[in-house]
Design a protein around this motif. Structure first.
Motif, PDB file in Angstrom:
ATOM      1  N   SER A  76       0.836  -1.192   0.000  1.00  0.00           N
ATOM      2  CA  SER A  76       0.000   0.000   0.000  1.00  0.00           C
ATOM      3  C   SER A  76       0.878   1.252   0.000  1.00  0.00           C
ATOM      4  O   SER A  76       2.069   1.196   0.325  1.00  0.00           O
ATOM      5  N   VAL A  77       0.252   2.361  -0.333  1.00  0.00           N
ATOM      6  CA  VAL A  77       0.975   3.645  -0.357  1.00  0.00           C
ATOM      7  C   VAL A  77       1.509   3.973   1.023  1.00  0.00           C
ATOM      8  O   VAL A  77       2.647   4.454   1.168  1.00  0.00           O
ATOM      9  N   HIS A  88       2.642   9.994   3.014  1.00  0.00           N
ATOM     10  CA  HIS A  88       1.931   9.135   2.063  1.00  0.00           C
ATOM     11  C   HIS A  88       1.344   9.955   0.915  1.00  0.00           C
ATOM     12  O   HIS A  88       1.192   9.462  -0.208  1.00  0.00           O
ATOM     13  N   SER A  89       1.032  11.244   1.177  1.00  0.00           N
ATOM     14  CA  SER A  89       0.506  12.085   0.100  1.00  0.00           C
ATOM     15  C   SER A  89       1.571  12.347  -0.967  1.00  0.00           C
ATOM     16  O   SER A  89       1.257  12.467  -2.156  1.00  0.00           O
ATOM     17  N   SER A  92       1.588   9.309  -3.158  1.00  0.00           N
ATOM     18  CA  SER A  92       0.385   9.302  -3.990  1.00  0.00           C
ATOM     19  C   SER A  92       0.540  10.248  -5.181  1.00  0.00           C
ATOM     20  O   SER A  92       0.187   9.900  -6.315  1.00  0.00           O
ATOM     21  N   ARG A  93       1.078  11.469  -4.915  1.00  0.00           N
ATOM     22  CA  ARG A  93       1.274  12.418  -6.017  1.00  0.00           C
ATOM     23  C   ARG A  93       2.307  11.896  -7.011  1.00  0.00           C
ATOM     24  O   ARG A  93       2.168  12.068  -8.217  1.00  0.00           O
ATOM     25  N   GLY A  96       0.589   9.357  -9.116  1.00  0.00           N
ATOM     26  CA  GLY A  96      -0.438   9.958  -9.949  1.00  0.00           C
ATOM     27  C   GLY A  96       0.112  10.675 -11.162  1.00  0.00           C
ATOM     28  O   GLY A  96      -0.481  10.624 -12.251  1.00  0.00           O
ATOM     29  N   ARG A 101      -0.265   3.218 -10.390  1.00  0.00           N
ATOM     30  CA  ARG A 101       0.412   1.996  -9.936  1.00  0.00           C
ATOM     31  C   ARG A 101       0.727   1.047 -11.079  1.00  0.00           C
ATOM     32  O   ARG A 101       1.742   0.350 -11.063  1.00  0.00           O
TER      33      ARG A 101
END
Length: 394
Positions: A76-77, A88-89, A92-93, A96, A101
């Motif tokens: 997971s992230v 974690h953000s 995610s960026r 993205g 993924r």
């Protein structure tokens, strides 16, 4: 003609250029002909580009590899971010903007990040057209980038955007991919060079012996310490043979005089021209003259007698001992270029050139001009002496 150099080759090129090597010598370092090296160096204006530095908040290539492995393992992230010590953000960026993924690849993400680092950024001159206008005006007047940078700090103390470092001005002149300044602006610099060259020491050439010279070591301490005004240094500036001019610079105020030599630079002609030039100066402001060992000063004894001022000479092969004049002559080369016919300049032309230099702010004078300081002493020297009580008629 464009050749892609590795980082190691580029480092070797810049090291050779810094050491004063020729294009051919630099080319020998990396196995390329001189014209390829010249093309590469001119593209950068002879100025080594700064190396981009990655901010500590930005992900490294190694961290991107860890993200790629974590994604492939199905983590997971939050698990990936915890392992890297990152938010974690941020992970995610990162995923993205690089395909998510399913499409994320560390190498591709790193290349995209480097490309974003190279995005065009507005320079100070592009941000402020008013500053660009001021810099152009001062360069046309013959001011050096260092003089412009120092003057702008004094002229705009409250406006940081109206100030620019001298290095920034040089880069805007020489670096062809910036070109905020016109391509021809380099002709207004003292060197006139279209590429920034490293400084190199030049060998001095001996120019003969003179009789009964007084060595520079005999100069009193008051001259060495620049505590008195009126001590001058001089030399010839040569043009296309047989043209030349004589240059004089006062050691304390750095005031410059360029002496017309309409009859050539033989000893008699130089003596006559210097005598006329010094005669126009009040006697308190002409105390001594220091010259190189050129044969044009063969009549130095007659000159000393006529002007009632001491004449000193540098040691053999040591023109740097009159360094104030040497530095001044380098500045004058901006106007009296090598190989040009100096006979085309009239005496007024030479006075105008000297005045351009004398009006410039000088770092050595705490950014005052030579005219400011010299004129103050000239006014004092021209004042009539106050008679003593014994001279007063009752």
């Amino acid at each position: 003609m464009s050749v892609e150099f590795t980082m190691e080759q580029q480092q070797a090129i810049w090291e050779g250029w810094r050491d004063g090597e020729s294009f051919r010598q630099v080319g020998d370092r990396v196995g390329q002909p001189a014209h390829v090296i010249q093309y590469f160096l001119r593209g950068h204006g002879g100025i080594k580009p700064s190396v981009p530095r990655r901010h500590h908040r930005h992900l490294s290539h190694q961290e991107r590899e860890e993200i790629s492995r974590g994604v492939a393992a199905g983590l997971s992230v939050r698990r990936i971010s915890a392992a890297l010590g990152r938010s974690h953000s941020s992970i995610s960026r990162e995923l993205g903007r690089n395909g998510g993924r399913t499409a994320y690849r560390a190498t591709t993400a790193e290349q995209s990040a480097r490309s974003r680092m190279k995005r065009p950024k507005l320079t100070r001159l592009k941000q402020r057209p008013a500053l660009l206008k001021v810099v152009k005006e001062k360069l046309v007047l013959g001011w050096s980038p260092e003089q412009i940078a120092a003057w702008s700090k004094l002229a705009y103390p409250e406006d940081a955007l109206m100030r620019l470092s001298h290095e920034g001005i040089y880069r805007s002149i020489y670096y062809e991919y910036r070109r905020e300044l016109d391509r021809g602006m380099s002709q207004h610099l003292r060197s006139g060079s279209t590429i920034r060259r490293p400084r190199k020491a030049k060998q001095s050439l001996g120019r003969g012996r003179l009789k009964n010279m007084v060595p520079i070591t005999a100069r009193p301490a008051s001259i060495e310490d620049r505590v008195e005004v009126g001590h001058w240094e001089g030399d010839l500036v040569m043009g296309k043979r047989p043209s030349a001019v004589a240059t004089l610079v006062e050691r304390t105020t750095r005031a410059v005089k360029v002496v017309h030599l309409p009859d050539g630079y033989k000893a008699e002609a130089v003596r006559i021209a210097l005598t006329e030039a010094f005669t126009a100066i009040p006697e308190p402001l002409r105390r001594s003259l220091t010259w190189d060992r050129g044969r044009e000063m063969a009549e130095h004894q007659q000159l000393s007698t006529d002007l009632r001022m001491d004449v000193y000479f540098c040691a053999p092969g040591s023109p740097w001992q009159r360094g104030t004049n040497e530095n001044t002559n380098r500045m004058l080369r901006q106007y009296l270029t090598k190989g040009s016919d100096l006979q085309r300049f009239t005496a007024k032309d030479l006075d105008d050139i000297a005045n351009l230099l004398n009006d410039r702010p000088r770092q050595v004078l705490k950014w005052a001009s030579s005219n400011d300081l010299y004129q103050a002493h000239l006014s004092t020297a021209n004042q009539p002496a106050i008679p003593s009580e014994s001279q007063v008629v009752h």
